[in-house]
Design an enzyme around this catalytic site. Structure first.
Site, short mmCIF file in Angstrom:
data_model
loop_
_atom_site.label_atom_id
_atom_site.label_comp_id
_atom_site.label_asym_id
_atom_site.label_seq_id
_atom_site.Cartn_x
_atom_site.Cartn_y
_atom_site.Cartn_z
N TYR A 164 -2.48 52.86 36.24
CA TYR A 164 -1.99 51.65 36.01
C TYR A 164 -1.10 51.80 34.85
O TYR A 164 0.21 51.34 34.89
CB TYR A 164 -2.91 50.60 35.62
CG TYR A 164 -2.49 49.33 35.40
CD1 TYR A 164 -2.41 48.56 36.39
CD2 TYR A 164 -2.53 48.94 34.18
CE1 TYR A 164 -1.85 47.12 36.08
CE2 TYR A 164 -2.29 47.64 33.81
CZ TYR A 164 -1.98 46.59 34.96
OH TYR A 164 -1.47 45.42 34.49
N LYS A 168 3.32 51.05 34.99
CA LYS A 168 3.78 49.94 34.19
C LYS A 168 4.83 50.45 33.01
O LYS A 168 5.81 49.95 32.53
CB LYS A 168 2.60 49.52 33.47
CG LYS A 168 1.87 48.41 34.34
CD LYS A 168 2.51 47.19 35.17
CE LYS A 168 1.83 46.24 35.56
NZ LYS A 168 2.63 45.20 36.32
N1 NAD Z 1 -3.59 39.37 33.44
C1 NAD Z 1 -3.17 40.15 32.33
O1 NAD Z 1 -3.83 39.97 31.30
C2 NAD Z 1 -2.20 41.06 32.70
C3 NAD Z 1 -1.77 42.10 31.72
C4 NAD Z 1 -0.84 42.86 31.78
C5 NAD Z 1 -0.23 43.23 32.93
N2 NAD Z 1 -0.43 41.92 34.11
C6 NAD Z 1 0.15 42.18 35.12
O2 NAD Z 1 0.79 40.84 35.41
C7 NAD Z 1 0.92 40.77 37.07
C8 NAD Z 1 0.19 39.57 37.50
O3 NAD Z 1 -1.43 39.82 37.36
P1 NAD Z 1 -2.43 38.69 37.45
O4 NAD Z 1 -3.51 38.90 36.38
O5 NAD Z 1 -2.00 37.66 37.46
O6 NAD Z 1 -3.38 39.19 38.75
P2 NAD Z 1 -3.61 38.66 40.29
O7 NAD Z 1 -4.47 39.72 41.02
O8 NAD Z 1 -4.22 37.44 39.77
O9 NAD Z 1 -2.45 38.52 40.77
C9 NAD Z 1 -1.67 39.37 41.47
C10 NAD Z 1 -1.06 38.92 42.82
O10 NAD Z 1 -0.14 39.95 43.28
C11 NAD Z 1 -0.53 40.15 44.77
N3 NAD Z 1 0.11 41.31 45.24
C12 NAD Z 1 -0.69 42.56 45.03
N4 NAD Z 1 0.11 43.69 45.57
C13 NAD Z 1 1.07 42.81 46.38
C14 NAD Z 1 2.09 43.57 47.14
N5 NAD Z 1 2.11 44.59 47.45
N6 NAD Z 1 2.99 42.63 47.44
C15 NAD Z 1 2.91 41.50 47.34
N7 NAD Z 1 1.98 40.90 46.38
C16 NAD Z 1 1.15 41.55 45.97
C17 NAD Z 1 -1.72 39.73 45.12
O11 NAD Z 1 -2.04 39.35 46.44
C18 NAD Z 1 -2.14 38.98 43.96
O12 NAD Z 1 -2.01 37.44 44.19
C19 NAD Z 1 0.56 42.17 37.72
O13 NAD Z 1 1.56 42.96 37.75
C20 NAD Z 1 -0.40 42.68 36.50
O14 NAD Z 1 -0.35 44.14 36.43
C21 NAD Z 1 -1.39 41.23 33.90
#
Ligand code: NAD
Length: 323
Positions: A164, A168
């Protein structure tokens, strides 16, 4: 008010978590939004069209404009289809929030090749597959904004997240180059390292009940990330090539700086022993630059050496710690 009337935005992974909130805010501010989501599990299994449909309903019920896209970002055809959905439904594309992502925690020594490639395919390859066709449309439109959702895991590190973190961190490299090449076309690219409560956080920090009672969940509510993403996706943002963190209402730039370092005498051949001797000076971070490219880095050291690396008398200015 930062207004998106007449503009079109794509948000990938917009069916849940943080992506849904970005899409809702952009739509509330007048953007027509492509709500892209495959609807899979957190680890990337399965699909569910309802996930994107529900957000589209939420937006249209509130009087906004949105269409659903169920394509996966993890193939060139998927990326193209998402961009085509924007142009087909709304005729243009102004902003892309590359947010779709999956997550899973595995100790480095147990990480399988499949885990590794799947993670890179969704986050890093997906960022490329989406942004290249979007870039071409933006170039014709004479401008656009990319917001790549990266992660502090990639910049600072996080146990059990080698795949991951690598994916990223790769998005930061992609952001840097799109920013440089896009400048001539009014295309700006920045990245965001968010922290916001979602199913991904539950996996990392465990005990949900405790986190609710301690106030942690409330402190890192995902809504707090939204203003930064909306701003970077808007025309109010006029800079490019930067990374920002948003966590618990603290918004801060993350940058990679080049320390002043140790400059060996020009007429010597430094040895490993010289490196050992000068480690402290090489490692000090009080004085640093944030170069805009490899060229900037090389020109700066050439300037210190009194050597010209460019024809003519090109001069580079490096305001310390800024750019
Ligand atoms: N939540 C955090 O604290 C955090 C921290 C760092 C980075 N992020 C990044 O933020 C983004 C959103 O994360 P989140 O926490 O809302 O997660 P989440 O799992 O709630 O949402 C991610 C969404 O992406 C969709 N998805 C996954 N693979 C896909 C694909 N191949 N094509 C289209 N859609 C796809 C999933 O169905 C899901 O609805 C991600 O990229 C995650 O890595 C989140």
């Amino acid at each position: 008010m930062i207004d998106f009337t007449g503009q079109v935005a794509v948000v990938t992974g917009a069916g849940r978590g943080l992506g849904r909130l970005y899409a809702l805010d952009l739509a509330r501010r007048g953007a027509a939004v492509v709500v892209n989501d495959l609807g899979g599990s957190m680890r990337g299994e399965g699909t569910d069209a309802k996930v994107a449909d529900e957000v589209v309903d939420e937006i249209t019920t509130a009087g906004g404009r949105a269409v659903a896209s169920y394509d996966s970002v993890d193939s060139p055809a998927g990326g193209q289809a998402i961009v085509d959905a924007a142009v087909g439904a709304f005729g243009r594309l102004d902003a892309v929030v590359s947010n779709a992502g999956i997550f899973g925690s595995v100790p480095f020594e147990d990480l399988s090749v499949d885990d590794w490639t799947r993670m890179l395919r969704v986050h890093l390859d997906g960022g490329f597959y989406l942004s290249q066709p979007a870039y071409r449309v933006m170039k014709k439109n004479e401008g656009g904004r990319f917001v790549f959702i990266s992660s502090s895991a990639g910049i600072f590190g996080q146990p059990m997240e080698a795949h991951y973190a690598a994916a990223k961190a790769g998005l930061v490299g992609l952001t840097n180059v799109i920013a440089i090449e896009g400048e001539a076309h009014g295309i700006l690219a920045n990245s965001v390292m968010p922290t916001g409560f979602s199913r991904m956080v539950t996996e990392t920090v465990g005990d949900e009940k405790f986190l609710a009672e301690s106030g942690f969940m409330q402190a890192i509510r995902p809504e707090l990330v939204v203003p930064l993403v909306t701003f970077l996706a808007s025309r109010a943002c006029t800079f490019s090539h930067r990374n920002y963190s948003a966590a618990a209402g603290r918004y801060a730039r993350i940058f990679v700086g080049l320390s002043e370092g140790w400059l060996a005498d020009a007429d010597t051949e430094p040895t490993a022993e010289d490196i050992e001797e000068h480690l402290e000076q090489m490692s000090a971070t009080e004085r640093f630059l944030v170069p805009g490219s490899i060229v900037d880095e090389v020109l700066e050291v050439c300037e210190r050496r009194g050597v010209s690396a460019m024809p003519g008398n090109a001069e580079v200015e490096f305001p310390q710690g800024s750019r």
